[in-house]
Structure formats: C-alpha cells, structure tokens
Design an enzyme around this catalytic site. Structure first.
Site, PDB file in Angstrom:
ATOM      1  N   GLU A 121       1.103  -1.169  -0.406  1.00 43.81           N
ATOM      2  CA  GLU A 121       0.099  -0.010  -0.240  1.00 43.81           C
ATOM      3  C   GLU A 121       1.151   1.307  -0.145  1.00 43.81           C
ATOM      4  O   GLU A 121       1.551   1.245   1.131  1.00 43.81           O
ATOM      5  CB  GLU A 121      -1.215  -0.214   1.955  1.00 43.81           C
ATOM      6  CG  GLU A 121      -1.747  -1.112   1.615  1.00 43.81           C
ATOM      7  CD  GLU A 121      -2.959  -1.236   0.714  1.00 43.81           C
ATOM      8  OE1 GLU A 121      -3.066   0.045  -0.470  1.00 43.81           O
ATOM      9  OE2 GLU A 121      -3.722  -2.194   0.225  1.00 43.81           O
ATOM     10  N   CYS A 162      -1.952   9.364   2.526  1.00 40.92           N
ATOM     11  CA  CYS A 162      -2.258   8.207   1.032  1.00 40.92           C
ATOM     12  C   CYS A 162      -2.695   8.968   0.198  1.00 40.92           C
ATOM     13  O   CYS A 162      -2.457   9.514  -0.917  1.00 40.92           O
ATOM     14  CB  CYS A 162      -1.578   7.250   1.499  1.00 40.92           C
ATOM     15  SG  CYS A 162      -3.035   6.167   1.879  1.00 40.92           S
TER      16      CYS A 162
HETATM   17  P1  NAD Z   1       8.202   4.626   4.608  1.00 36.78           P
HETATM   18  O1  NAD Z   1       8.423   4.344   3.216  1.00 36.78           O
HETATM   19  O2  NAD Z   1       9.376   5.945   4.960  1.00 36.78           O
HETATM   20  O3  NAD Z   1       8.491   3.738   5.943  1.00 36.78           O
HETATM   21  C1  NAD Z   1       7.451   3.531   6.125  1.00 36.78           C
HETATM   22  C2  NAD Z   1       7.789   1.909   7.345  1.00 36.78           C
HETATM   23  O4  NAD Z   1       8.825   1.079   6.301  1.00 36.78           O
HETATM   24  C3  NAD Z   1       8.289   2.765   7.998  1.00 36.78           C
HETATM   25  O5  NAD Z   1       8.190   1.481   9.134  1.00 36.78           O
HETATM   26  C4  NAD Z   1      10.040   2.422   8.423  1.00 36.78           C
HETATM   27  O6  NAD Z   1      10.448   2.186   9.271  1.00 36.78           O
HETATM   28  C5  NAD Z   1      10.115   0.958   6.954  1.00 36.78           C
HETATM   29  N1  NAD Z   1      10.975   0.818   6.095  1.00 36.78           N
HETATM   30  C6  NAD Z   1      12.114   1.678   5.780  1.00 36.78           C
HETATM   31  N2  NAD Z   1      12.729   1.277   5.460  1.00 36.78           N
HETATM   32  C7  NAD Z   1      12.656  -0.505   5.068  1.00 36.78           C
HETATM   33  C8  NAD Z   1      13.734  -1.511   4.473  1.00 36.78           C
HETATM   34  N3  NAD Z   1      13.974  -1.416   4.159  1.00 36.78           N
HETATM   35  N4  NAD Z   1      12.270  -2.268   4.501  1.00 36.78           N
HETATM   36  C9  NAD Z   1      11.560  -3.180   5.533  1.00 36.78           C
HETATM   37  N5  NAD Z   1      11.153  -1.602   5.936  1.00 36.78           N
HETATM   38  C10 NAD Z   1      11.405  -0.500   5.676  1.00 36.78           C
HETATM   39  O7  NAD Z   1       7.137   5.476   4.181  1.00 36.78           O
HETATM   40  P2  NAD Z   1       6.133   6.726   5.764  1.00 36.78           P
HETATM   41  O8  NAD Z   1       7.347   7.692   5.233  1.00 36.78           O
HETATM   42  O9  NAD Z   1       6.569   6.144   7.150  1.00 36.78           O
HETATM   43  O10 NAD Z   1       5.351   6.771   5.297  1.00 36.78           O
HETATM   44  C11 NAD Z   1       4.753   7.838   4.234  1.00 36.78           C
HETATM   45  C12 NAD Z   1       4.198   7.218   3.345  1.00 36.78           C
HETATM   46  O11 NAD Z   1       3.560   5.606   3.024  1.00 36.78           O
HETATM   47  C13 NAD Z   1       3.665   7.939   1.867  1.00 36.78           C
HETATM   48  O12 NAD Z   1       4.210   8.120   1.096  1.00 36.78           O
HETATM   49  C14 NAD Z   1       2.164   7.524   1.374  1.00 36.78           C
HETATM   50  O13 NAD Z   1       1.828   7.542   0.966  1.00 36.78           O
HETATM   51  C15 NAD Z   1       2.182   5.866   2.038  1.00 36.78           C
HETATM   52  N6  NAD Z   1       1.073   5.675   2.622  1.00 36.78           N
HETATM   53  C16 NAD Z   1       0.299   4.753   1.928  1.00 36.78           C
HETATM   54  C17 NAD Z   1      -0.568   4.467   2.168  1.00 36.78           C
HETATM   55  C18 NAD Z   1      -1.557   3.350   1.032  1.00 36.78           C
HETATM   56  O14 NAD Z   1      -2.240   2.749   1.969  1.00 36.78           O
HETATM   57  N7  NAD Z   1      -1.533   3.074   0.251  1.00 36.78           N
HETATM   58  C19 NAD Z   1      -1.042   4.618   3.793  1.00 36.78           C
HETATM   59  C20 NAD Z   1      -0.387   5.624   4.197  1.00 36.78           C
HETATM   60  C21 NAD Z   1       0.628   5.970   4.127  1.00 36.78           C
END
Ligand code: NAD
Length: 526
Positions: free
Chosen positions: A261, A295
């Site tokens: 997502e 998002c």
């Molecule tokens: P992010 O991708 O930076 O981090 C998300 C999660 O992934 C965190 O828990 C982070 O610690 C973890 N992570 C980071 N690097 C990783 C790796 N290499 N391997 C495994 N896990 C790792 O996202 P964010 O800044 O926390 O959230 C914002 C983003 O999420 C925005 O792009 C937003 O649009 C998206 N989002 C999407 C939805 C949806 O339902 N489509 C909902 C909410 C947020």
C-alpha cells in the site's frame, strides 16, 4: 524522481547499517534507541530500544508457534477474540488518542475519527463477515461432471506487517486485525517515527488468552529489512513507493509474497456543473486534514476554466480560516516528520520558481515543532514537482482545464493511482469519468472517505501498490487458496487413463463439437 524525505535534520547512527540502506526511515534511530519526539513542540517523549535481527527472528518463531493453535480456532472464536480487543480499544480510547496526538501532531478529533473509529469499524466488519468469506466455495467442475470441486481459504501462517507514521494506529491495526481474522499470527514493525503508538498496539494484544498472536518489533529500516528477509509467509507493507521497491526486492529472495500500500498523488476533477460550495469545502478538507499527510489527500485539483476563479476565491477564503494549533480543538495540528516539512518547502519553492503564485500560506510557522501553513497555489502545471511528486503536506495546487478530456488526461498523467475524485451535478457523467481515471479508487462528489467504507477494497494501481485491504478481497489477501477436487462416483478408471482407448481422440472431438460447436450456439441464439 522518487523523492522521499532525507533524514538530514536527524543524527542517524545505527550500530549495523541495514543491508538495503534507506536513509528515509532510519530517521530517529540513535544507536540502538528510537528517540520519540512530540512534533508539536520538538520535546522528547520516549526512548524505545531497537530490536535487532535476533529479536526479529525470535518474534517470528514465537508467532509461528502461536499460529498453529490460532489457525485451528474457528473463525467465530477468532472473531470473539477480536471483539475483546475492540473492547480494550474503547476502554483505553482517551489514552490512545493522547499517544497518537503526541506522536503525530494530529488534533484529537482527527485521531478519534480517522484512527480509532477506522480500527473499531474494521474489527466489527471482519468479526461479522470473516466466517462467511472464509467458508469453502463450490466450483462448477466444467466438463468433468463426475467431479466435485471447491476452494478452501487457508491461513498463510505468519504475516509481517510494516507500517508508516501518518496513521500509525489505523495502518498498523488494519493489516494486523485482517491477518488475524484470516487465521494468521503477526509480527508488526511500526514506524520508527511513531514507535510509541506501536507500544500501544503491543499492549492491546498482551494477554494470557492467546500469547504471541501479535509480536511487535521496534526499529527502522534495518529491523524492517530483517522482518522482510526473516521467513514470514507474507509481508503487508504500507509506506512510500521507494521503500516498497526495496521491500519487494528483499522479499523476492525467498519469494515471499507482498501486499504493498504505497503513495499517491490524488487528482480532483471539478466540472463546470459542480456544486462549488461542496467542492471547495471538499478540496480544502481533502488537502489539509492531517496536515495533508494522507496517502489519498487531494494533491492536485483540475477545475473547469468557467468556474476556476470562483473556485479559487472560495478556497482561499476557507483556507484562511483554518484553525491550525495545538490547543486540541483546532482543525489541524503540526506535521509529523521533520524531513517531510523539507519536501513540502522544496515543492512550493520549485513551483514558485517555475511561475506558480502562492495565494495563501507558503512556508513554515515561526514556532517550535514542525508547522507548515496551509498553502494554496495557482498557475501550476505538470513541469512542477508539486503536480507530479507526492507532496504529503498542507498544500493545494489548483490548475485550470478546458474540457473533461483534458482533465482526465492530466489526472492520468501520473505514475501513481491511489484515490481520486470527480465533482459534478451530473452523476452519470461523473461515473463515466470515474471509469476512465487510472486509480484503485474514485469518489464522486467526495474525497478520501471511500476508505471508510470497509466493504470496499482499497488499494492502488501503477506505483501506488499491489493488492487490497478491506472487503472480502482484503481478507483473502491473507489466505492461500487450496483447490480441491473429488470424484463423485467410484468408477474403476477414468477414460483417459492408460491404456489410452483407441477412440479417445475421435470421441473427444465429437464431444467438443457437440458442446461448443456454432450450430448449437446459433440454435440457442448465442
Ligand atoms: P516509509 O516508506 O519511509 O516507511 C514505511 C515503513 O517502512 C516504516 O516502518 C519504515 O521504518 C519501514 N522501512 C524503511 N525502510 C525499510 C526497508 N528497507 N525494509 C523494510 N522496512 C523499511 O514511509 P513513511 O514515510 O513512514 O509513510 C509515508 C508514505 O506512506 C507516503 O508515501 C504515503 O503515501 C504512504 N502511505 C500509503 C498508504 C496506503 O494505504 N496506500 C497509507 C499511508 C501511507
């Protein structure tokens, strides 16, 4: 360019760098401790130890132990347990809201509705429907009339959930609850930015009734990476497209399936016949709620030229009245993640440098914490980052269009496809346009809120993701289908077994002609 916040404001020190380093999300990792910060003030609120790969492996093993008995429980027993978790949420509602606000900068009303209400709804929804959707489904055996066939939905085993900071409760609990309802156990890695909310999730499942159903591991990219590579049976990841790519690549090593997502750049199309009062209120709320860190925020608006000026005028008046404060009773609070404020600043500066005009807002507020003023931009176009990259902040860029065709073409001119909206008095025409928008979800005369209809599957197309949450589809994401076929009559042999009868080819062709030949189709008028 896939732009995600750089962790430049934070000292980033991990003892062991992650195998696939992602500078974005190791933002609050200092050595082996996550330093949690209240974004409304910048004050430190908690220090939470980081879990290394060994702890992740132990958690997966414990979840696997618990998975056997949980999978054997009936869907009804599982639902009863989830409803008891829901009771705990309701009992602790005030404390949960407080923790969420201190971790994200949201207003209590935002936390109570988009976090608590959303989770409580989802639990009730799957408690009611999971049993029916997990029941065996009969399948017509086609030509093999002496066979009986059915589909069986089985749990996967252990699901790894990785969640983001923007809705730290909803986006952790939704996949957790759904995976549990489908008979799996879970290891959750909450966002490192909002780790205190992860601790609340841990507490909700901390009981003697079903120990080990949900394990929580804390940390940033390295901990998430260890979970992805740790041998779980599926990864449910919510976060940016950039991290989603890293997760999918890491999961590919063991062919671990992924539910992704990801981000969005949701378009809003406003036709000339739209109710402008409703459309402008929708645009302002849809772009500014949660300080634009959703998002499926309204990230770009395409307004028919004939109503553009009036639309803009109304939007500006409303945006000027938004109450942005930390009183607990304002409309919006602060932003959550300092590097995200930098992205918003960069997008506004890039737009202005390329000819956009700022009609209201445009910069940070001069106060402690991470505050960005609600901002409206006009004279924007698709050369600007603010129309192409995820801004994820309180910014509303508005562009003039001359036809529905142009509006749809611009809406689709994006590598994202999460949510979208069409605003028109003509619902049939709006539905026609909705069908042409490249997105997983479309709202007509509303925005964002389709997510709250738990029966509607939610997810993205293009770079916004793979798979769905919510609805029957969302539940079945956490199952594997076993196809079973049985023989009805005890015949001594099948016609195609050895020795193959001499007339089998001839007989097969005749049967095919009889069943599928055009003579019959014509006679039956098909
Ligand atoms: P992010 O991708 O930076 O981090 C998300 C999660 O992934 C965190 O828990 C982070 O610690 C973890 N992570 C980071 N690097 C990783 C790796 N290499 N391997 C495994 N896990 C790792 O996202 P964010 O800044 O926390 O959230 C914002 C983003 O999420 C925005 O792009 C937003 O649009 C998206 N989002 C999407 C939805 C949806 O339902 N489509 C909902 C909410 C947020």
């Amino acid at each position: 360019m896939d732009e995600r916040p750089a962790a430049s404001v934070w000292a980033v020190t991990t003892l062991e760098p992650p195998p696939t380093p992602n500078p974005d999300s190791a933002a609050v990792e200092h050595g082996e401790v996550l330093v949690c910060v209240d974004p409304r003030t910048g004050a430190t609120t908690a220090r939470i130890p980081v879990d290394g790969p060994e702890e992740v492996a132990r958690s997966i093993a414990a979840a696997r132990d618990a998975a056997r008995s949980w999978a054997a429980a009936t869907p009804r027993d599982r639902s009863r347990y989830l409803l008891r978790v829901r009771d705990r949420i309701l009992e602790r509602a005030e404390q949960l809201v407080e923790t969420i606000c201190a971790a994200t900068g949201k207003q209590p009303a935002e936390a109570a509705t988009t976090e608590l209400m959303a989770v409580v709804e989802t639990i009730g929804f799957y408690a009611e429907h999971a049993e029916r959707w997990l029941r065996d489904q009969p399948v017509h055996p086609g030509s093999l009339l002496h066979k009986r066939a059915w589909k069986r939905y089985e749990p996967l085993g252990v699901v790894g959930v990785i969640s983001p900071w923007n809705y730290p409760f909803t986006l952790a609990m939704t996949p957790v609850v759904t995976a549990l309802a489908a008979g799996n156990t879970v290891v959750l890695k909450p966002s490192d930015v909002t780790a205190t909310v992860g601790e609340e999730v841990r507490a909700l499942f901390d009981d003697d009734e079903w120990p080990g159903l949900v394990r929580v591991v804390q940390g940033g990219a390295a901990t998430g990476d260890a979970l992805v590579r740790g041998g779980v049976d599926k990864i449910a990841f919510t976060g940016s497209a950039r991290t989603g790519r890293l997760v999918m690549a890491a999961a590919a090593e063991r062919l671990t399936p992924v539910l992704l997502e990801l981000g969005g750049k949701d378009p809003m199309i406003v036709r000339a016949d739209a109710d402008l009062d409703r459309a402008t209120r929708g645009a302002v709320w849809g772009s500014m709620q949660n300080s634009g860190q959703t998002c499926m925020s309204v990230e770009r608006v395409y307004v028919d030229a004939s109503v553009h000026d009036e639309f803009v005028e109304r939007v500006v008046r409303q945006v000027e009245q938004i109450r942005q404060d930390d009183s607990g009773s304002g409309d919006i609070g602060s932003m959550t993640f300092p590097p995200q404020v930098e992205v918003v600043e960069r997008h506004v500066a890039d737009a202005v440098a390329k000819g956009a005009r700022v009609l209201v807002g445009g910069g940070r507020l001069d106060r402690p914490g991470y505050w960005f003023a609600p901002t409206v931009l006009v004279d924007v176009d698709h050369t600007m980052d603010v129309m192409r990259e995820e801004t994820f902040g309180p910014v509303l860029p508005i562009m003039r269009t001359t036809s529905d065709e142009e509006a749809v073409a611009l809406a689709n001119d994006s590598r994202y496809g999460l949510n979208s909206s069409v605003w028109s008095a003509d619902e049939d025409r709006a539905a026609e346009l909705a069908a042409r928008i490249e997105a997983g979800n479309v709202c007509i005369n509303d925005c964002i809120v389709s997510y709250a209809v738990t029966g509607l599957p939610f997810g993205g197309v293009k770079e916004s993701g793979i798979g769905r949450v919510h609805g029957a589809e969302g539940l079945r994401e956490f199952t594997q289908v076993k196809s079973i076929m049985a023989t009805r009559f005890r015949a001594p042999r099948e016609p195609w077994w050895f020795p193959v009868p001499a007339r089998l080819a001839d007989l097969s062709i005749r049967t095919l002609r009889l069943r599928f030949g055009s003579t019959w189709r014509r006679r039956l008028g098909r």
